[in-house]
Enzyme design. Structure first.
Site, mmCIF file in Angstrom:
data_model
loop_
_atom_site.group_PDB
_atom_site.id
_atom_site.type_symbol
_atom_site.label_atom_id
_atom_site.label_comp_id
_atom_site.label_asym_id
_atom_site.label_seq_id
_atom_site.Cartn_x
_atom_site.Cartn_y
_atom_site.Cartn_z
ATOM 1 C CE LYS A 1 -4.410 -1.731 1.380
ATOM 2 N NZ LYS A 1 -5.606 -1.615 2.162
ATOM 3 C CE LYS B 1 -6.793 -7.894 -1.648
ATOM 4 N NZ LYS B 1 -6.998 -7.433 -0.267
ATOM 5 C CE LYS C 1 -13.594 -2.780 0.960
ATOM 6 N NZ LYS C 1 -12.950 -2.663 2.257
HETATM 7 N N1 AQP Z 1 -10.181 -10.689 -2.823
HETATM 8 C C1 AQP Z 1 -10.535 -11.133 -1.629
HETATM 9 N N2 AQP Z 1 -10.820 -12.436 -1.447
HETATM 10 C C2 AQP Z 1 -11.194 -12.920 -0.218
HETATM 11 N N3 AQP Z 1 -11.330 -12.134 0.867
HETATM 12 C C3 AQP Z 1 -11.067 -10.820 0.726
HETATM 13 N N4 AQP Z 1 -11.106 -9.788 1.582
HETATM 14 C C4 AQP Z 1 -10.750 -8.636 0.937
HETATM 15 N N5 AQP Z 1 -10.468 -8.906 -0.349
HETATM 16 C C5 AQP Z 1 -10.662 -10.246 -0.515
HETATM 17 C C6 AQP Z 1 -11.484 -9.907 2.983
HETATM 18 O O1 AQP Z 1 -12.551 -9.007 3.243
HETATM 19 C C7 AQP Z 1 -12.454 -8.578 4.595
HETATM 20 C C8 AQP Z 1 -12.590 -7.094 4.656
HETATM 21 O O2 AQP Z 1 -11.533 -6.495 3.955
HETATM 22 P P1 AQP Z 1 -11.199 -4.988 4.212
HETATM 23 O O3 AQP Z 1 -12.128 -4.151 3.474
HETATM 24 O O4 AQP Z 1 -11.149 -4.713 5.649
HETATM 25 O O5 AQP Z 1 -9.730 -4.840 3.739
HETATM 26 P P2 AQP Z 1 -8.972 -5.114 2.414
HETATM 27 O O6 AQP Z 1 -8.399 -6.482 2.467
HETATM 28 O O7 AQP Z 1 -7.994 -4.002 2.374
HETATM 29 O O8 AQP Z 1 -10.004 -5.000 1.209
HETATM 30 P P3 AQP Z 1 -9.588 -4.709 -0.264
HETATM 31 O O9 AQP Z 1 -10.756 -4.889 -1.118
HETATM 32 O O10 AQP Z 1 -8.390 -5.470 -0.653
HETATM 33 O O11 AQP Z 1 -9.257 -3.158 -0.207
HETATM 34 P P4 AQP Z 1 -7.997 -2.416 -0.791
HETATM 35 O O12 AQP Z 1 -8.234 -2.315 -2.237
HETATM 36 O O13 AQP Z 1 -8.035 -1.086 -0.101
HETATM 37 O O14 AQP Z 1 -6.790 -3.233 -0.446
HETATM 38 C C9 AQP Z 1 -11.123 -9.081 5.158
HETATM 39 O O15 AQP Z 1 -11.374 -10.218 5.958
HETATM 40 C C10 AQP Z 1 -10.365 -9.478 3.928
HETATM 41 O O16 AQP Z 1 -9.467 -10.534 4.170
#
Ligand code: AQP
Length: 344
Positions: free
Chosen positions: A115, A207, A210
């Site tokens: 990040k 992955k 968001k």
């Molecule tokens: N691609 C994924 N597959 C399975 N699980 C996922 N999680 C996130 N992406 C995937 C799980 O969703 C929960 C909440 O995630 P979060 O919003 O707290 O954080 P994150 O992992 O930062 O989500 P993103 O979508 O990946 O956001 P960005 O783009 O900002 O990095 C967690 O349990 C996570 O494991």
């Protein structure tokens, strides 16, 4: 080892575009665990501001994640649903953990490296210390089980390290204050099922996320039937038919991802999906996946939309959940203050 009452804690960041990865990797697990555990589900808004957020959009996103929890089937009366910033003890315990965790531990966190990217000097201190706040979120409730996607495994391991170091550093004080040999449990990650890491629809090696600039890379929980259908039809695939055996998915990340999504949505294993679709081409398989995804996801999106239209109701759910969370959090912080040696 001390005995702890089984309790589930997990959180989702209100950073917009809640997607199929969040749903299959986390939220569906949250729903299932309600049957067997006391659960606390948190909209982690303090985590969201580790990167810049538009204040008005942040409020909307907090309500949207709450709506997604409720629409997916989380019972906010039986269990606890709230947003993190309403319980000040999260930040308070995080500070104590900042002083327990070591710089070397945090330097190893791959999510910070990804990040912060090349501009590390310009990343917020909060982004670096994020895992200490995550440990505080979990341990404030002395939670024993944490359902998360695969990407959070390393942070969970750090939470265990922090709990263990706190228990060791303060062992004498923990015992002297009547808490036996350990104050915090070592929380266990629950990373289970066929969709612990849902991949981008545009690139099976990345992955689903968001923050991906391409909206076609993910299925958002708020997408309507046409948008879901379009995104699945456009999803990257290879020219071969689907294999009949799981080994055949080995070097085919996009095929593996779509089969995993189908399996998770349909409550099947990948082998069962391949038993039905092995030898078929992608256009046939994608049509079946569109039908399945639309059937499963559109009702949730529709309910989310209905719930978000009533902000007062959502805010009431969060306030009621925060009041219940605060009771547990206060009790933990009083004990932590005694253990650490603060006058209160
Ligand atoms: N691609 C994924 N597959 C399975 N699980 C996922 N999680 C996130 N992406 C995937 C799980 O969703 C929960 C909440 O995630 P979060 O919003 O707290 O954080 P994150 O992992 O930062 O989500 P993103 O979508 O990946 O956001 P960005 O783009 O900002 O990095 C967690 O349990 C996570 O494991």
């Amino acid at each position: 080892m001390a005995e702890f009452i089984p309790r589930v804690f997990s959180g989702v960041q209100p950073t917009g575009n809640l997607h199929l990865g969040n749903y299959l990797g986390a939220i569906t697990k949250f729903v299932d665990l309600q049957r067997t555990h006391d659960c606390i589900y948190c909209v982690v808004d303090l985590h969201a501001i580790t990167v810049p957020q538009d204040p008005r959009q942040l409020k909307a996103s907090i309500r949207e994640v709450t709506a997604a929890f409720l629409a997916a089937g989380i019972d906010a009366n039986q269990h606890i649903v709230f947003n993190q910033s309403q319980v000040a003890e999260h930040a308070e315990l995080a500070w104590v953990f900042n002083c327990v965790a070591r710089m070397g531990w945090l330097n190893r966190m791959t999510q910070f490296k990804e990040k912060a990217g090349k501009d590390r000097e310009n990343a917020s201190v909060g982004l670096f210390a994020y895992p200490c706040l995550m440990a505080a979120d979990i341990l404030l409730y002395r939670a024993t089980h944490v359902p998360v996607g695969e990407d959070q495994k390393q942070h969970l391991e750090l939470s265990r390290d922090i709990a263990q170091k706190f228990n060791l550093d303060f062992a004498e004080s923990i015992a002297a204050n009547g808490h036996g040999e350990a104050f915090f449990p070592l929380p266990a990650p629950l990373i289970q099922g066929v969709a612990t890491r849902v991949m981008s629809l545009r690139d099976g090696t990345k992955k689903m996320s968001k923050s991906d600039p391409s909206d076609n890379s993910r299925i958002n929980l708020s997408d309507d039937a046409d948008t879901i259908a379009q995104k699945i039809r456009k999803a990257k695939t290879d020219p071969d038919a689907l294999p009949s055996e799981i080994e055949g998915l080995g070097k085919r990340p996009e095929a593996d991802n779509l089969v995993g999504i189908f399996a998770a949505l349909n409550g099947q294993s990948k082998a069962e999906v391949l038993a039905d679709f092995g030898g078929r081409n992608f256009s046939t398989f994608k049509s079946a996946l569109v039908d399945l995804a639309v059937t499963k996801l559109v009702p949730i999106g529709t309910e989310m939309k209905r719930l978000t239209e009533d902000a007062r109701h959502i805010d009431g759910v969060l306030a009621q959940g925060a009041a219940r969370a605060r009771e547990i959090a206060r009790e933990t912080m009083v004990a932590v203050k005694d253990i650490v040696g603060f006058v209160h």
